[in-house]
Write a protein that holds these residues in place. Sequence first.
Motif, PDB file in Angstrom:
ATOM      1  N   LEU A 151       9.541 -47.558   6.947  1.00  0.00           N
ATOM      2  CA  LEU A 151      10.305 -46.814   5.951  1.00  0.00           C
ATOM      3  C   LEU A 151      10.379 -47.632   4.671  1.00  0.00           C
ATOM      4  CD1 LEU A 151      13.239 -45.906   8.311  1.00  0.00           C
ATOM      5  CD2 LEU A 151      11.842 -44.182   7.201  1.00  0.00           C
TER       6      LEU A 151
ATOM      7  N   LEU B 175      12.214 -43.618   2.983  1.00  0.00           N
ATOM      8  CA  LEU B 175      11.032 -42.757   2.925  1.00  0.00           C
ATOM      9  C   LEU B 175       9.973 -43.242   3.910  1.00  0.00           C
ATOM     10  CD1 LEU B 175       9.325 -40.536   1.501  1.00  0.00           C
ATOM     11  CD2 LEU B 175       8.699 -42.287  -0.191  1.00  0.00           C
ATOM     12  N   PRO B 176       9.700 -42.483   4.981  1.00  0.00           N
ATOM     13  CA  PRO B 176       8.653 -42.905   5.924  1.00  0.00           C
ATOM     14  C   PRO B 176       7.265 -42.886   5.282  1.00  0.00           C
ATOM     15  CG  PRO B 176      10.089 -41.237   6.907  1.00  0.00           C
ATOM     16  CD  PRO B 176      10.385 -41.269   5.436  1.00  0.00           C
TER      17      PRO B 176
ATOM     18  N   ALA C 266      17.962 -44.427  -0.184  1.00  0.00           N
ATOM     19  CA  ALA C 266      16.804 -43.594   0.146  1.00  0.00           C
ATOM     20  C   ALA C 266      15.951 -44.324   1.172  1.00  0.00           C
ATOM     21  CB  ALA C 266      15.978 -43.287  -1.100  1.00  0.00           C
TER      22      ALA C 266
ATOM     23  N   TYR D  54       9.878 -43.803  -3.623  1.00  0.00           N
ATOM     24  CA  TYR D  54       8.576 -43.125  -3.685  1.00  0.00           C
ATOM     25  C   TYR D  54       7.558 -43.976  -4.443  1.00  0.00           C
ATOM     26  CZ  TYR D  54       5.221 -39.298  -4.108  1.00  0.00           C
ATOM     27  OH  TYR D  54       4.083 -38.523  -4.012  1.00  0.00           O
TER      28      TYR D  54
ATOM     29  N   THR E  87      15.676 -42.394  -4.743  1.00  0.00           N
ATOM     30  CA  THR E  87      14.574 -41.576  -4.232  1.00  0.00           C
ATOM     31  C   THR E  87      13.300 -41.805  -5.038  1.00  0.00           C
ATOM     32  OG1 THR E  87      15.486 -39.764  -5.559  1.00  0.00           O
ATOM     33  CG2 THR E  87      15.984 -39.764  -3.194  1.00  0.00           C
TER      34      THR E  87
ATOM     35  N   PRO F 211       3.310 -41.170   1.775  1.00  0.00           N
ATOM     36  CA  PRO F 211       4.761 -41.015   1.884  1.00  0.00           C
ATOM     37  C   PRO F 211       5.089 -39.655   2.480  1.00  0.00           C
ATOM     38  CG  PRO F 211       4.059 -40.866  -0.417  1.00  0.00           C
ATOM     39  CD  PRO F 211       2.844 -41.222   0.379  1.00  0.00           C
ATOM     40  N   ASP F 212       5.966 -39.643   3.466  1.00  0.00           N
ATOM     41  CA  ASP F 212       6.326 -38.406   4.173  1.00  0.00           C
ATOM     42  C   ASP F 212       7.689 -37.938   3.678  1.00  0.00           C
ATOM     43  OD1 ASP F 212       6.769 -36.321   5.869  1.00  0.00           O
ATOM     44  OD2 ASP F 212       6.827 -37.510   7.703  1.00  0.00           O
ATOM     45  N   THR F 213       7.681 -37.179   2.576  1.00  0.00           N
ATOM     46  CA  THR F 213       8.946 -36.738   1.987  1.00  0.00           C
ATOM     47  C   THR F 213       9.655 -35.722   2.869  1.00  0.00           C
ATOM     48  OG1 THR F 213       7.742 -35.071   0.695  1.00  0.00           O
ATOM     49  CG2 THR F 213       8.179 -37.195  -0.370  1.00  0.00           C
TER      50      THR F 213
ATOM     51  N   THR G  11      10.394 -35.904   5.983  1.00  0.00           N
ATOM     52  CA  THR G  11      11.315 -36.519   6.947  1.00  0.00           C
ATOM     53  C   THR G  11      12.119 -37.658   6.315  1.00  0.00           C
ATOM     54  OG1 THR G  11       9.606 -38.042   7.752  1.00  0.00           O
ATOM     55  CG2 THR G  11       9.828 -35.931   8.906  1.00  0.00           C
ATOM     56  N   ALA G  12      12.106 -37.723   4.991  1.00  0.00           N
ATOM     57  CA  ALA G  12      12.832 -38.791   4.297  1.00  0.00           C
ATOM     58  C   ALA G  12      14.334 -38.544   4.355  1.00  0.00           C
ATOM     59  CB  ALA G  12      12.369 -38.874   2.847  1.00  0.00           C
TER      60      ALA G  12
END
Length: 200
Positions: A10, A30-31, A28, A159, A155, A37-39, A41-42
């Motif tokens: 993350l 973020l995986p 924030a 990112y 966020t 980046p997997d927004t 499931t963030a």
Amino acid sequence: MNFSSWPPLLVVDVEGNGANPPDLVEVAALPVREGQPDTGTAGAWLTKPRRPVTPFAARVHGLTNERLENEPGWEEIADQVHSLMGTSWICAHNAHVDHRVLSAHLPTWRPAGVLDTLRLAKATRPGLPRYSLDALIEHLRPDLTAAPAHRHRATFDAYATAQLLILMADHYDTWDQLVAAAVPPGLPGAPEPDKDPTLW
């Protein structure tokens, strides 16, 4: 770099109220999955700090006391934050700061390891005049068209840091090589130093 070999990771960023030590106002997480980046499931949380946001901090991130007045206190969201982060690796820019602040707010949280894009940038892009997040965004030109919010919001910064990590990770062939370059000494995940075979 084979991104499918990465453990759960993350990219995190926190914003504070300007006090020392800080109260959190935004987190924030973020995986990064398969090199993206997997927004979907963030996690992102705003929280009302125990102490007021200083004028300087409010100018930086735009989160004023009025804006945060009706947000939950930290004790109301701490379990959610802890649950999402679990024991995953984390990555942050100048990761000592984020790790220290999160650890103070989540005393039982133990990440598997900590990658630092500041340390990684110094290893992969030596000789740059500056290594701030803004300087690296300008130098590496990551794709930020899908970034939420704006610079200095957690966020957006998470990112941007994720995109920088992905770009710089391509400098290495394996996860272990990345870890050796990017984990600051003393933080979780740092490789064990080789033992001197001449010592008993």
